[in-house]
Design an enzyme around this catalytic site. Structure first.
Site, PDB file in Angstrom:
ATOM      1  N   LYS A 158      39.180  40.899  46.048  1.00  0.00           N
ATOM      2  CA  LYS A 158      38.313  39.789  45.632  1.00  0.00           C
ATOM      3  C   LYS A 158      36.955  40.029  46.276  1.00  0.00           C
ATOM      4  CE  LYS A 158      40.110  35.453  44.547  1.00  0.00           C
ATOM      5  NZ  LYS A 158      40.864  35.438  43.276  1.00  0.00           N
TER       6      LYS A 158
HETATM    7  C1  PLP Z   1      41.676  35.130  42.248  1.00  0.00           C
HETATM    8  C2  PLP Z   1      41.851  35.757  40.923  1.00  0.00           C
HETATM    9  C3  PLP Z   1      43.044  35.627  40.177  1.00  0.00           C
HETATM   10  C4  PLP Z   1      44.156  34.713  40.578  1.00  0.00           C
HETATM   11  O1  PLP Z   1      44.762  35.036  41.784  1.00  0.00           O
HETATM   12  P1  PLP Z   1      45.564  33.943  42.586  1.00  0.00           P
HETATM   13  O2  PLP Z   1      46.026  34.652  43.799  1.00  0.00           O
HETATM   14  O3  PLP Z   1      46.690  33.513  41.726  1.00  0.00           O
HETATM   15  O4  PLP Z   1      44.635  32.834  42.876  1.00  0.00           O
HETATM   16  C5  PLP Z   1      43.155  36.366  39.005  1.00  0.00           C
HETATM   17  N1  PLP Z   1      42.158  37.155  38.571  1.00  0.00           N
HETATM   18  C6  PLP Z   1      40.998  37.275  39.237  1.00  0.00           C
HETATM   19  C7  PLP Z   1      39.948  38.171  38.714  1.00  0.00           C
HETATM   20  C8  PLP Z   1      40.808  36.575  40.427  1.00  0.00           C
HETATM   21  O5  PLP Z   1      39.654  36.673  41.074  1.00  0.00           O
END
Ligand code: PLP
Length: 304
Positions: A158
Site C-alpha cells: 500500500k
Molecule cells: C487496501 C486495498 C484493498 C483492500 O484490502 P483490505 O486489506 O481488505 O482493506 C484492495 N485493493 C487495493 C488496491 C487496496 O489499496
C-alpha cells in the site's frame, strides 16, 4: 469527514488541528510512503475490537520492506499507538489510518537523511460506498486506466504514490455516473477495484483474482476463509470482463468498502441486479465475525 480529537505523530498525541507536516515533506512530493486502513467495530457484548490488527500491522511492515523504508518503531509499539489513538478520540467504531512517510530534509529522488515519520489517525467512517450500496449493490464501470504492472508499481504494497492510478480510475467512472471503478491488469484480465478486491459467484462457486498483481486484501482473505468454512468452493483464478458480465453475483471486499455487492457492470445487470443470496450470506457471516459473534475467529479481534 468527521473530525477527531487527537492524532498520534511519532510517539506523541497531537491535537487534530495541529497535526501538520512541513511543506518539504518528501512523501508529499514523490509519493514514497506506505499506509494501512483498519477498522474497529462495537461488538455484540458492548466491547470494541480492532479487526485483524496483527495482519494489518504485518502488512504495513511488508509494504515498508518492499519500498525499503525502516519503520523506527516496533510492531508492538505501533499496535499500542493504535489503541492509544482510539482511546484519545473516544472512538469505539471507525476507521484507523496509519501512515509511514519520509519527512523534510533532502529533496530529489535519493532521499538519504530524511527522517521516517509515522502517524496514526482515526475517525468515524460509515460505509465507504454508501449504506445503500451495501444493501442494494452499486453500479461499476471498467476504467480505461490499467492497474499497475507488477514491475512498475509494487502491487502488494500500500504505497502512497500507487493511488494516483486508483484516483484517476475512480474519478473517470464517477464523473460518468458510476459508483466505483474496476481496473484491468496489464494483460486485460480483471484485477480489482480502485481500493477493493473483487469476487464473482457463478453457480454457487466463488471466484476471485489470484494474488499475482493485486493488493493482498485482508478482507479478501477473511472472505475466502469464512466462505470455505461455510462450505463454499473458492477458485483463485484470473477472469475476464465478459465472465464478470455473466456472473450470477459479484461483490467488492475491502476494509473501507467491507462487502459491497455489485449490481451492474458497464450497464449490464449482474444476475438479478440486486444483492444476491451468496453475497448476502457472506455479508451476514462477515459482519457477525467482525462484531465478535463467531467463536472460531476470536483471534481476529483485538479488543480495546
Ligand atoms: C487496501 C486495498 C484493498 C483492500 O484490502 P483490505 O486489506 O481488505 O482493506 C484492495 N485493493 C487495493 C488496491 C487496496 O489499496
Amino acid at each position: 469527514m468527521q473530525k477527531g480529537k487527537k492524532i498520534w505523530m511519532d510517539g506523541k498525541l497531537v491535537d487534530w488541528d495541529d497535526a501538520n507536516v512541513h511543506i518539504l515533506t518528501h512523501t508529499l512530493h514523490y509519493g514514497m510512503g506506505v499506509f494501512e486502513g483498519i477498522r474497529c467495530y462495537i461488538c455484540g457484548d458492548g466491547r470494541s475490537a480492532v479487526f485483524r490488527l496483527d495482519e494489518h500491522i504485518d502488512r504495513l511492515y511488508d509494504s515498508a520492506h518492499i519500498v525499503q523504508i525502516d519503520i523506527p518503531f516496533s510492531k508492538d509499539e505501533i499496535k499500542g499507538a493504535v489503541f492509544e489513538t482510539l482511546k484519545a478520540n473516544e472512538l469505539r467504531e471507525g476507521y484507523i489510518r496509519p501512515i509511514v512517510y519520509l519527512g523534510a530534509g533532502s529533496m530529489g529522488l535519493f532521499p538519504k537523511e530524511n527522517k521516517v515519520m509515522v502517524s496514526i489517525a482515526a475517525w468515524e467512517w460509515g460505509a465507504y460506498l454508501g449504506e445503500e450500496g451495501i444493501k442494494n449493490g452499486i453500479r461499476v464501470k471498467v476504467s480505461s486506466f490499467t492497474r499497475h504492472h507488477v514491475n512498475v508499481g509494487m502491487t502488494k504494497a500500500k504505497v502512497v504514490g500507487n493511488y494516483v492510478n486508483s484516483i484517476l480510475a475512480k474519478r473517470e467512472v464517477v464523473k460518468a455516473g458510476y459508483d466505483e471503478a474496476i481496473m484491468l491488469d496489464t494483460e486485460g484480465y480483471i484485477s480489482e477495484g480502485s481500493g477493493e478486491n473483487i469476487f464473482i459467484v457463478k453457480e454457487g462457486v466463488l471466484k476471485t483474482t489470484p494474488l499475482t498483481s493485486i493488493l493482498n486484501g485482508i478482507t479478501r482473505n477473511s472472505v475466502i476463509r469464512l466462505a470455505q468454512a461455510n462450505g463454499y468452493e473458492i477458485q483463485e483464478e484470473r477472469f475476464t470482463r465478459d465472465e464478470l458480465y455473466t456472473a450470477d453475483e459479484a461483490f467488492f471486499t475491502g476494509t473501507a468498502a467491507e462487502i459491497t455487492p455489485i449490481r451492474e457492470v458497464d450497464d449490464r445487470k449482474i444476475g438479478d441486479g440486486k444483492l444476491g443470496p451468496v453475497t448476502k450470506t457472506i455479508q451476514d457471516i462477515f459482519f457477525k465475525v467482525v462484531k465478535g459473534d463467531g467463536s472460531a475467529y476470536k483471534d481476529w479481534l483485538a479488543y480495546i
